[in-house]
Structures are given as C-alpha cells and as structure tokens.
Write an enzyme that holds these catalytic residues in place. Structure first.
Site, PDB file in Angstrom:
ATOM      1  CE1 TYR A 169      -3.762   2.915   0.481  1.00 37.26           C
ATOM      2  CE2 TYR A 169      -2.587   3.147   2.565  1.00 37.26           C
ATOM      3  CZ  TYR A 169      -3.164   3.404   1.647  1.00 37.26           C
ATOM      4  OH  TYR A 169      -3.809   4.310   1.838  1.00 37.26           O
ATOM      5  CE  LYS A 173      -3.398   5.317  -1.541  1.00 40.08           C
ATOM      6  NZ  LYS A 173      -4.963   6.060  -2.182  1.00 40.08           N
TER       7      LYS A 173
END
Ligand code: NDP
Ligand code: 8X3
Length: 270
Positions: A169, A173
């Site tokens: 994750y 990002k």
C-alpha cells in the site's frame, strides 16, 4: 460550509468524474462539492457497487433539484479496459469532464514482504496505481484540447512515510505521489491544475477492507484515538477545487490533531 464568496461560481456548471464514490471520502466529496456549487454541478459517480451509487444519486437529487448525477458502475482496477469502457459507456452528454477526482483506493491485509498473496499485491496496484494512471491518461488529452481541467489524486501519509506491514500500500501511494507531481510539472504551460491530497487516519470502510471484512479488528485500529471522518477530507478537496484558477493547492497533508506521522498517533490510555 462556506468556501469563500466566489467559491460557488468557481465550481458551478462543471462536470466532475469522481472515483470511489460509493463510500467514505468519495461519497462525502460528492455531497460536499454539490453543496458548494449550490447544486449547479454535474457529477459522475464511479465505483463498483452500483446500488450504493444509485442511493447517493437519489440523495444528491433530493437535496439539489438542479444537480445532474450519473451513477457509473465501473471497476478502475480493470485498467487495460478503462479507455474502452469510458468510450463505450460514458454518454456523449457526459463526455466533457472538467474535474477528475482519483479517489478510489484500497489495501488488502497487513502482511510482511514475502507473505503477501500475489492476488492482493496485484489488486492494490491495479486499483491505486494502474487504474488511476489509466483514467488520467484517458482524460489528459481531453483536458489539453479543451484548455483546462482539474485533477485531484488522493495519496496518503503512507506515500510519504512508509511503515512495516504496509509495504505494498505504501509503495502504491508513493507511486501516486510521484505520478501526480511529475504530471503537475508537465502542465505548467496549461490551465490544467494537478493536486494531491494526503490524508492521515480517516475512519471509513477503508479499515474494514484492509481487515478483510472483520469490523471489530477494523474498529480496534482507532481505539483511543479520534480519527478524521470522511467529511473532513471532502471539505479539503472542495476547498482546493474552489480556489481561483491561478491557485493550485498542489499538496495537502491532513492529520487528526493527535497524529504527526503514520506511526505517531497519540492513544488515550484505557
Ligand atoms: P472506503 O473504503 O470507504 O472507500 C473506497 C472507495 O474506493 C469505495 O467507494 C470503493 O468502491 C472504491 N473502490 C475500491 N476499489 C475500486 C475499484 N476497483 N474500482 C472502482 N472503485 C473502487 O475508503 P476511503 O474513503 O477511506 O478511501 C478513499 C481514498 O482515500 C483511497 O484512495 C485511500 O487509499 C485514501 N486514503 C484513506 C485513508 C483512510 O485512513 N481512510 C487515509 C489516506 C488515504 P467499491 O467498493 O464500490 O468499488
Ligand atoms: C491510509 C492511512 O496510515 O493507514 O492511507 O496508511 S494509513
């Protein structure tokens, strides 16, 4: 909420394409932006859960007679099909988009590197990164041709401050961040505005998805803290989009007041 005397006229009449509109930050943003435009907004609500989009469409239309809303069930993770899906399914009268909000995003699990299922790695990158890139690729030539366009990409503190058990994750990002700011530098000679909003802890269904549907585990993440709510980020997105054309709020890092980094969150002792 008032965003300043000229805010409504700056957003009024625009057509917005918003991903992740079926929940959390996206849903709150659809409501807040329409409110800020005094109902004079055309908004395309995109996400996979069609019923949720229909409910939100009804809610917006109930609040604002003038608002035009298109519920657009759409899976952004099928990134190779994005252009064809939009060409085939977006009605002609909705094709001229002024604002793209790339908000859809998720994480599955909190695993260590080496323990992640390939399917989860793919799902996170296909949604958060490749889908976002494909949508942006689709709209950029249109924005260039029409001479304007606003893009808001939802990054995360995770993209700035990577933490253990969040590698995939966090990397997704960080990719959103790099992509967003490269693009911004490519558009300096245009009236296209590119912005990134990076929230800290916001209590939405995000944590439920991360914890694979375990609501108790999802809630425990926020124990002793006071996270942001979706409406807090919706207000920031709305503020950024209602600035004067020559103003680009390029970066917005937003925490609850007791958070200072991904890991620095004050928890009230029990
Ligand atoms: P939610 O889980 O409440 O909302 C996520 C939204 O993304 C849903 O509408 C979901 O809709 C949509 N979505 C997920 N996968 C897809 C897909 N393949 N195609 C289309 N839509 C999809 O979480 P948030 O509102 O919190 O998350 C919004 C954004 O904010 C995400 O990018 C997230 O990474 C980011 N963020 C969240 C933080 C938080 O603490 N909550 C902090 C920092 C950033 P559906 O399932 O119907 O497809
Ligand atoms: C979601 C916030 O810190 O859980 O982007 O990654 S965090």
């Amino acid at each position: 909420m008032s965003y300043g005397p000229k805010a409504a006229e700056r957003i009024a009449g625009k057509t917005v394409f918003l991903t992740g509109a079926s929940s959390g930050i996206g849903q709150a943003t659809a409501l807040e932006l329409t409110e800020a435009a005094g109902g004079d907004l055309r908004i395309i609500l995109a996400a996979r859960r069609a019923e949720r989009l229909e409910e939100l469409k009804k809610e917006i239309e109930k609040r604002h007679e003038r608002a035009e809303v298109l519920a657009f069930p759409f899976d952004v993770s099928k990134h190779r099909e994005v252009a064809k899906t939009l060409d085939d399914r977006l009605p002609k009268e909705w094709a001229n988009v002024d604002v793209l909000i790339n908000n859809a995003g998720l994480v599955y699990g909190s695993e260590r590197v080496g323990e992640y299922a390939q399917q989860d790695i793919d799902g996170i990158f296909e949604t958060n990164v490749l889908g976002l890139i494909s949508l942006t690729q689709y709209f950029m030539p249109k924005f260039r041709a029409q001479g304007h366009g606003d893009i808001v990409n939802i990054g995360s503190i995770a993209g700035l401050d990577p933490y253990p058990n969040g590698s995939i994750y966090c990397a997704s990002k960080a990719a959103v961040r790099s992509f967003t700011h490269s693009l911004r530098k490519e558009t300096l000679d245009t009236r296209i505005r590119v912005m990134e909003v990076q929230p800290g802890a916001v209590e939405t269904e995000f944590s439920i998805v991360r914890n694979r549907g375990d609501v108790d585990k999802a809630k425990a993440v926020y124990k002793g803290t006071e996270p942001l709510v979706a409406e807090d980020i919706a207000e920031i997105i709305t503020f950024n989009l209602t600035r004067r054309q020559n103003t680009v709020v390029a970066d917005t890092l937003v925490f609850p007041s007791h958070q200072a980094s991904a890991a620095h969150i004050y928890r009230k002792p029990e």
